[in-house]
Design an enzyme around this catalytic site. Structure first.
Site, short mmCIF file in Angstrom:
data_model
loop_
_atom_site.label_atom_id
_atom_site.label_comp_id
_atom_site.label_asym_id
_atom_site.label_seq_id
_atom_site.Cartn_x
_atom_site.Cartn_y
_atom_site.Cartn_z
N ASP A 1 0.72 -1.31 0.03
CA ASP A 1 -0.11 0.14 0.04
C ASP A 1 0.75 1.32 -0.06
O ASP A 1 0.24 2.51 -0.36
CB ASP A 1 -0.76 0.00 1.30
CG ASP A 1 -2.15 -0.55 1.05
OD1 ASP A 1 -2.58 -0.61 -0.16
OD2 ASP A 1 -2.60 -0.99 2.08
C1 GLC Z 1 -1.45 -3.48 5.49
C2 GLC Z 1 -2.63 -3.50 4.77
C3 GLC Z 1 -2.56 -4.59 3.69
C4 GLC Z 1 -1.13 -4.32 3.00
C5 GLC Z 1 -0.16 -4.25 3.61
C6 GLC Z 1 1.34 -3.75 2.85
O1 GLC Z 1 -1.27 -4.56 6.19
O2 GLC Z 1 -3.62 -4.04 5.39
O3 GLC Z 1 -3.33 -4.47 2.78
O4 GLC Z 1 -1.01 -5.18 1.98
O5 GLC Z 1 -0.24 -3.40 4.75
O6 GLC Z 1 1.39 -2.41 2.66
C1 GLC Z 2 -0.65 2.58 5.95
C2 GLC Z 2 0.29 1.35 6.30
C3 GLC Z 2 0.30 0.36 5.63
C4 GLC Z 2 -1.42 -0.06 5.38
C5 GLC Z 2 -1.90 1.22 4.63
C6 GLC Z 2 -3.67 1.08 4.45
O1 GLC Z 2 0.09 3.01 4.58
O2 GLC Z 2 1.49 1.74 6.55
O3 GLC Z 2 0.43 -0.82 6.22
O4 GLC Z 2 -1.34 -1.15 4.30
O5 GLC Z 2 -1.92 2.31 5.57
O6 GLC Z 2 -4.30 1.33 5.47
#
Ligand code: GLC
Ligand code: GLC
Length: 814
Positions: A487
């Site tokens: 993300d």
């Molecule tokens: C968080 C989010 C997931 C994403 C991950 C890596 O765990 O919930 O959807 O893939 O971060 O960014």
């Molecule tokens: C923030 C977090 C990530 C997550 C995202 C979406 O970027 O670092 O882990 O997946 O939020 O909620």
């Protein structure tokens, strides 16, 4: 250093010191009513949706962090001294403090001034209420004259509003009190038909429902005026902050034990029967009173507790293993499976790191979570898949999240996370392999929940696949959109404005930035879809999918390989991300794990090379870090990943969710020693002895462990709600231990350490119990099977004849 110990026999973690480095929590409830409870009784409860139906209040960023909860005070009415048996909030010097976090229940207790007290907290199955069962024993040589005070602070339902809209909230609070039961009915007068209640099994000596009357002006929960004074004032909340507090007197002879039950619950009335009498504004309590009466009865509470234990025994019995490693056994047999149920129930919504007012259920997250829970609750997995698919958009794309209460896609977050649709294929494939229930593919499912748009689920999968083909970039790789699995790799965001969301701000319409990760996911999902199509007799479609998969594999080999490892992406300028050419972020974990997991490079040495590069550049004693070198500054063209200080979260943290991809990849290249070694490095139970460094609960995975660039390398954060739970469970059970549901049947193909002499397992699969015994005779991963004593060709155990309920499988590894 440890703060407790595992009681494997009772399936509990026993905390023996209340001041754990962080609150160590547990979940109550597993269907509709849920609670979070810390080891000092902090936390809150809600019905279905942590934001929209919050039952009890919790203050964010509180000090201490878990303050506010299910607090009971004991008061010695002779000396006036009072304390909390759960340590918080009074924090007296307790003796024999223990908190037993079990499966769906928590028992917290201690001894103070000769009085033993412990409370068992749990939510009975099929009920929307929680029980606090308090047991008090007098260990003094003289009689004791005590009072028990209960306390709970109600939330005005919408937790976000509750924490912000004070100009309204301070005027709307309403309660009723009848027969010692406190009813919280804020907004019931208008559009709500639900209320909360707080009841007690004993005759009460008064109550309080106005917070200030109970705690006193300028005081907090640690020293409530009413408890200090020894008297409640029967306050009735009008506005301000409604609470529930009871007082019960206990006269205890030496060694005498007495018990009190407190019930906190949620109840709904049909809209046309809200009031009694109908013309009044008085709550209709006709249907709630029998529920309250039932659970104020000790025999019913005993029975409900027993039923809960049986429920969990049943779920865990689906897969039990006996390996040479205690940490593997404990996590697989108890805690990892349990955590998978928590991620199923909560997704990423409510923990001590997820506020419950932020995220709904993630599309990609929930589909991946399925890998960890489908074997335990297949019927609920089916429902979850159909709910998720109903939020898919006609384009094949998906809302990134949906709200569990409404089951509607969340418009604030929107879509265009270009990996999302493929996870639906992965989830459905896992469901089919586990259950053999092919009828799900014919279920009519709408797009974007629009009535009339229903198509068979199978068509949703087809659109998922097509979505990527409609969005290929300059190198023939999938366009990344807002982000892929990571993300925080936001290649179209270009945000320079503080406070903008990296996920939902898109400043470029993104026709250039591509993701090698999505390419790998496409290959994996495409193979599953082709197999599904073939088995449904759609050979042409199957061939077309396989052709696209082959083309994508070639593209990854040509455009996505950096010489010693797989590239991560191309940015909006067409420049490589995750390459030797980069100044920072030269190598990323995601594509090494996922390309190999998808089978790319297994036949040409790339897979082996990628694994060596991971071992060389990314593996640390605390787990495998996400990328190296860490980004030392903010890169406009990379987004959130470079916003984190080096070593944290996606910027070179050990983001535990993706470590199992490498474990699985190592099993694919036949390296059981390394796969298991990586597994052990982040196994929470194995990290228990370093709890003062790890800091999070030793019984569940955390999302992140600080990487080696961080000053706090080895420190975990964001425990409980993480894809780490499902992926580790999947990696260890299906790939390391190798007990793997396939379309065909149960496959058994372990890739375990050379030093293991063998292991045993029982696995319930499609109604049949497989008793599996693995014995090592050589150092390799060659598998020979005997099924019910007869040698069997191949690694997939056939389904037994109709009516046979148990199958014995002997496995020899050479
Ligand atoms: C968080 C989010 C997931 C994403 C991950 C890596 O765990 O919930 O959807 O893939 O971060 O960014
Ligand atoms: C923030 C977090 C990530 C997550 C995202 C979406 O970027 O670092 O882990 O997946 O939020 O909620």
């Amino acid at each position: 250093m440890r703060y407790g110990y595992f009681d494997d026999k009772n399936r509990e973690y026993v905390i023996t010191q209340p001041d754990t480095p962080l609150p160590w929590i547990n979940y109550l409830g597993c269907q509709a009513y849920f609670g979070i409870i810390s080891n000092t009784a902090g936390g809150y409860s809600f019905y279905r949706d942590a934001r929209l139906r919050r039952v009890s209040r919790y203050r964010y960023n509180n000090v201490p962090y878990d303050l506010g909860g299910r607090y009971i005070y004991l008061r010695d009415d002779e000396s006036g001294e009072f304390w909390s048996p759960s340590w918080q909030p009074t924090r007296n010097d307790l003796e024999d403090y223990t908190c037993r976090h079990g499966l769906g229940y928590t028992i917290i207790g201690s001894r103070y001034s000769g009085i033993e007290a412990h409370s068992t907290y749990f939510v009975p199955l099929d009920e929307d209420l929680e029980i606090w069962r308090l047991t008090v024993t007098n260990r003094r040589s003289k009689p004791a004259s005590l009072s028990v005070y209960s306390s709970i602070e109600f939330c005005l339902w919408d937790a976000n509003d509750d924490a912000t809209n004070f100009q309204r909230n301070f005027s709307i609070g309403e309660v009723e009190i009848e027969d010692g039961t406190i009813y919280h009915k804020t907004e019931y007068r208008e559009r709500r038909n639900h209320f909360a209640y707080f009841a007690c099994s004993r005759k009460t000596e008064g109550f309080d429902t106005q917070r200030e009357a109970f705690v006193g002006p300028y005081r907090g929960w640690e020293k409530p005026l009413a408890v200090e004074r020894g008297k409640l004032s029967n306050s009735v909340a009008h506005g301000w902050a409604p609470i529930g507090a009871h007082r019960v007197k206990l006269q205890l002879g030496p060694d005498e034990t007495q018990e009190v039950i407190f019930l906190l619950g949620y109840h709904e009335n049909p809209p046309e029967q809200k009031f009694d009498p109908p013309a009044s504004q008085t709550l209709n309590k006709k249907t709630v009173k029998p529920v309250i009466a039932k659970y104020l009865n000790f025999a019913d509470v005993d029975a409900a507790f027993e039923k809960l234990r049986q429920y969990w025994d049943g779920l865990l019995a689906v897969c039990q293993v006996e390996t040479p490693d205690v940490h593997t056994n404990r996590m697989v047999n108890i805690w990892n499976a349990y955590q998978c149920m928590a991620t199923f129930n909560m997704s990423r919504s409510a923990s001590f790191y997820e506020s419950g007012i932020g995220r709904g259920l993630g599309f990609r997250d929930s589909n991946q979570d399925l890998l960890g829970f489908v074997q335990m609750v297949p019927a609920r997995a089916r429902e979850r898949i159909l709910d998720l698919a109903a939020t898919q958009l006609p384009s094949g794309g998906a809302y990134h999240q949906y709200q569990p209460l409404t089951k509607r896609g969340n418009n604030d977050v929107g879509s265009n996370f270009n990996d999302d649709p493929h996870w639906l294929i992965v989830g459905v494939a896992a469901y089919l392999k586990e259950t053999g229930d092919w009828s799900i593919l014919d279920e009519p499912v709408p797009y974007d929940n629009a009535p009339g748009s229903e198509q068979p689920l199978y068509e949703h999968l087809q659109r998922s696949f097509q979505y990527t083909l409609d969005r290929l970039g300059p190198h023939g790789l999938p366009l990344i959109g807002r982000a892929d699995w990571n993300d925080c790799l936001n290649l179209n965001c270009f945000s320079d404005t503080p406070g903008q969301s990296f996920q939902t701000t898109t400043n470029k319409d993104g026709k250039v930035a591509e993701s090698v990760f999505i390419a790998a996911l496409f290959v994996l999902a495409g193979r599953e879809l082709a197999e599904i199509a073939r088995r449904r007799g759609r050979t042409d479609e199957a061939q077309r999918y396989l052709a696209e998969v082959a083309r994508m594999e070639d593209t990854v080999r040509e455009q996505g390989w950096d010489g010693e490892w797989f590239l991560r992406a191309y940015d909006d300028f067409g420049r490589k991300v995750g390459s030797k050419e980069c100044a920072e972020g030269k190598i990323f974990i995601e594509t090494q794990g996922f390309c190999v997991l998808a089978g790319i490079g297994l036949d040409d040495g790339r897979a082996q090379a990628a694994m060596e590069s991971v071992a060389k550049h990314l593996a640390t004693g605390h787990g495998i870090i996400l990328q190296q070198p860490a980004y030392s500054r903010y890169y406009l063209e990379l987004g959130e990943i470079s916003s984190y200080p080096p070593g944290y979260k996606e910027n070179a943290g050990i983001f535990c969710h993706n470590n199992p991809w490498v474990m699985i990849a190592e099993t694919q290249v036949g390296n059981g020693d390394r796969a298991y070694d990586y597994y052990a490095r982040i196994n929470p139970s194995a990290r228990e002895p370093i709890s003062e460094l790890h800091r999070c609960e030793p019984y569940v995975y955390a999302q992140m462990i600080a990487g080696r660039d961080a000053p706090t390398h080895g420190e975990a954060k964001n425990s409980w709600l993480t894809g780490t739970a499902a992926w580790n469970y999947y990696a260890v059970t299906q790939w390391i231990l190798g007990i793997r549901p396939t379309f065909e049947g149960l496959e058994i193909r372990p890739v375990v350490p050379k030093g293991w002499r063998g292991f045993k397992a029982t696995r319930l699969f499609r109604g049949v119990t497989y008793n599996i015994a693995v014995t090592r005779e050589g150092e390799g991963n060659q598998v020979a099977l005997k099924v019910d004593g007869e040698p069997w060709e191949g690694t997939v155990v056939p389904a037994p004849v109709e009516g046979q309920r148990e199958v014995t499988v002997e496995v020899t590894l050479k």
